[in-house]
Design an enzyme around this catalytic site. Structure first.
Site, mmCIF file in Angstrom:
data_model
loop_
_atom_site.group_PDB
_atom_site.id
_atom_site.type_symbol
_atom_site.label_atom_id
_atom_site.label_comp_id
_atom_site.label_asym_id
_atom_site.label_seq_id
_atom_site.Cartn_x
_atom_site.Cartn_y
_atom_site.Cartn_z
ATOM 1 N N MET A 177 -11.866 4.677 -0.616
ATOM 2 C CA MET A 177 -12.668 4.873 0.357
ATOM 3 C C MET A 177 -13.224 6.433 0.383
ATOM 4 S SD MET A 177 -9.867 3.239 3.092
ATOM 5 C CE MET A 177 -8.410 3.179 1.542
ATOM 6 N N HIS A 209 -1.122 -0.904 -4.427
ATOM 7 C CA HIS A 209 -2.112 -0.688 -3.768
ATOM 8 C C HIS A 209 -2.658 0.694 -3.477
ATOM 9 C CE1 HIS A 209 -5.969 -1.924 -1.250
ATOM 10 N NE2 HIS A 209 -5.412 -1.178 -0.480
ATOM 11 N N GLY A 232 -4.802 -4.402 6.212
ATOM 12 C CA GLY A 232 -4.735 -3.867 7.566
ATOM 13 C C GLY A 232 -3.923 -4.665 8.503
ATOM 14 N N ASP A 277 -4.531 3.710 -1.732
ATOM 15 C CA ASP A 277 -5.883 4.115 -0.670
ATOM 16 C C ASP A 277 -6.099 5.423 -0.913
ATOM 17 O OD1 ASP A 277 -5.854 1.769 0.696
ATOM 18 O OD2 ASP A 277 -3.996 2.082 1.435
ATOM 19 N N GLY A 311 1.028 -2.044 4.112
ATOM 20 C CA GLY A 311 1.815 -0.757 3.841
ATOM 21 C C GLY A 311 2.774 -0.568 4.592
ATOM 22 N N GLY A 316 -8.904 4.216 7.092
ATOM 23 C CA GLY A 316 -8.602 5.489 7.169
ATOM 24 C C GLY A 316 -7.073 5.725 7.617
ATOM 25 N N PHE A 317 -6.582 4.620 8.024
ATOM 26 C CA PHE A 317 -5.058 5.020 8.478
ATOM 27 C C PHE A 317 -4.240 3.806 8.393
ATOM 28 C CE2 PHE A 317 -7.914 7.493 10.786
ATOM 29 C CZ PHE A 317 -7.523 8.950 10.344
ATOM 30 N N GLY A 318 -3.032 4.107 7.795
ATOM 31 C CA GLY A 318 -2.034 2.820 8.069
ATOM 32 C C GLY A 318 -1.398 2.805 9.168
ATOM 33 N N SER A 330 0.973 -1.049 0.052
ATOM 34 C CA SER A 330 0.124 0.005 -0.091
ATOM 35 C C SER A 330 0.693 1.430 0.107
ATOM 36 C CB SER A 330 -0.758 -0.137 1.284
ATOM 37 O OG SER A 330 -1.519 1.371 1.443
ATOM 38 N N HIS A 353 -8.113 1.304 -3.973
ATOM 39 C CA HIS A 353 -9.203 1.187 -2.926
ATOM 40 C C HIS A 353 -9.846 2.426 -2.769
ATOM 41 C CE1 HIS A 353 -9.449 -0.089 1.503
ATOM 42 N NE2 HIS A 353 -10.860 -0.078 1.014
ATOM 43 N N MET A 405 -11.406 -5.829 5.361
ATOM 44 C CA MET A 405 -10.745 -4.788 6.145
ATOM 45 C C MET A 405 -10.441 -5.704 7.331
ATOM 46 S SD MET A 405 -10.135 -2.370 4.146
ATOM 47 C CE MET A 405 -9.222 -1.354 5.420
HETATM 48 C C1 DX5 Z 1 -6.512 1.351 5.586
HETATM 49 C C2 DX5 Z 1 -5.862 1.090 3.989
HETATM 50 C C3 DX5 Z 1 -4.793 0.234 4.240
HETATM 51 C C4 DX5 Z 1 -3.481 0.585 4.813
HETATM 52 C C5 DX5 Z 1 -2.697 -0.576 5.050
HETATM 53 O O1 DX5 Z 1 -7.525 2.307 5.464
HETATM 54 O O2 DX5 Z 1 -6.881 0.660 3.369
HETATM 55 O O3 DX5 Z 1 -4.596 -0.240 2.847
HETATM 56 O O4 DX5 Z 1 -2.749 1.343 3.947
HETATM 57 O O5 DX5 Z 1 -1.595 -0.248 6.107
HETATM 58 P P1 DX5 Z 1 -1.020 -1.119 7.092
HETATM 59 O O6 DX5 Z 1 -0.415 -2.342 6.280
HETATM 60 O O7 DX5 Z 1 0.092 -0.266 7.649
HETATM 61 O O8 DX5 Z 1 -2.041 -1.489 7.938
HETATM 62 ZN ZN ZN Z 2 -6.326 -0.242 1.310
#
Ligand code: DX5
Ligand code: ZN
Length: 222
Positions: A70, A34, A178, A36, A199, A144-146, A9, A68, A139
């Site tokens: 969101m 990927h 995630g 986001d 990610g 929303g966040f990595g 990601s 992806h 998910m």
């Molecule tokens: C979260 C994203 C994910 C995220 C994954 O909303 O959809 O793709 O970037 O990040 P990691 O691997 O750090 O959880």
């Molecule tokens: Zn994602």
């Protein structure tokens, strides 16, 4: 079971040198990228739009681009991302008023169509669209966040979805997004996933190749 796919990601990449980071991670053995896309509305964060997708293509990235969304709504962005070079487009069913129409729109543009299910979203929404999806993205964190922690109860959901997909006899990828790391990827695969979004585990490591190789070794050992 299809070959495993690893999709880093870009959310955790260095946005100031995105082209270089994207190239490096593909050279390190990733299968696809990927992307986001967050709109500060469907999720409380804001990232980027189709221009980034187009810029990666212009930079010379040939790998599949797995978008992806969101965002709410989704239809206009589906068309824009498809025109910008996306190969896979996934959205959340809560974010489209007409899920079947949005899935069909993705395929009409020649892209693989995916539905992303939040941790509290049940598998029921798939019942009448199994013939319209190429990917179901589970998910394993709230979007929303990595850098969030994998929610362990999601493993049961992955197992249930694996049964549904196998019973359907359809060519559908089971993706998980995630909190995926080298130390839980095998567990997620054993539950039935065949596509892994990661990610922070990849981009926050100094050696992308070492992490991706380690992930593949974990997958091979099972
Ligand atoms: C979260 C994203 C994910 C995220 C994954 O909303 O959809 O793709 O970037 O990040 P990691 O691997 O750090 O959880
Ligand atoms: Zn994602």
């Amino acid at each position: 079971m299809k070959p495993y796919l690893i999709a880093p990601s870009l959310l955790s990449a260095n946005f100031a040198k995105l082209g270089e980071d994207a190239t490096a991670v593909i050279e390190a053995g990733a299968d696809m990228l990927h992307l986001d896309v967050m709109d500060n509305h469907y999720v409380p964060n804001l990232t980027f739009g189709p221009l980034i997708c187009e810029a990666l293509r212009k930079y010379g990235i040939k790998a599949p681009l797995d978008v992806h969304l969101m965002t709410r709504p989704v239809d206009r962005l589906i068309t824009e991302f498809a025109n910008a070079g996306a190969t896979h487009i996934t959205f959340h069913p809560e974010a489209s008023d007409h899920v079947e129409r949005s899935l069909s729109l993705v395929r009409k543009h020649g892209c693989k169509a995916g539905l992303a299910l939040n941790p509290a979203t049940t598998l029921n929404c798939l019942e009448y669209v199994m013939d319209k999806v190429d990917i179901v993205l589970i998910m394993s964190v709230n979007p929303g966040f990595g850098g969030q922690t994998f929610i362990p109860s999601i493993l049961d959901k992955i197992r249930q979805l694996r049964v549904l997909i196998d019973e359907s006899n359809r060519d559908i990828r089971l993706a998980v997004d995630g909190g995926i790391k080298s130390d839980n990827i095998a567990q997620v695969a054993n539950a039935g996933a065949d596509m892994f979004i990661a990610g922070s585990a990849i981009f926050h490591h100094s050696d992308y190749k070492a992490v991706i190789t380690n992930m593949r070794e974990q997958l091979a050992e099972g």
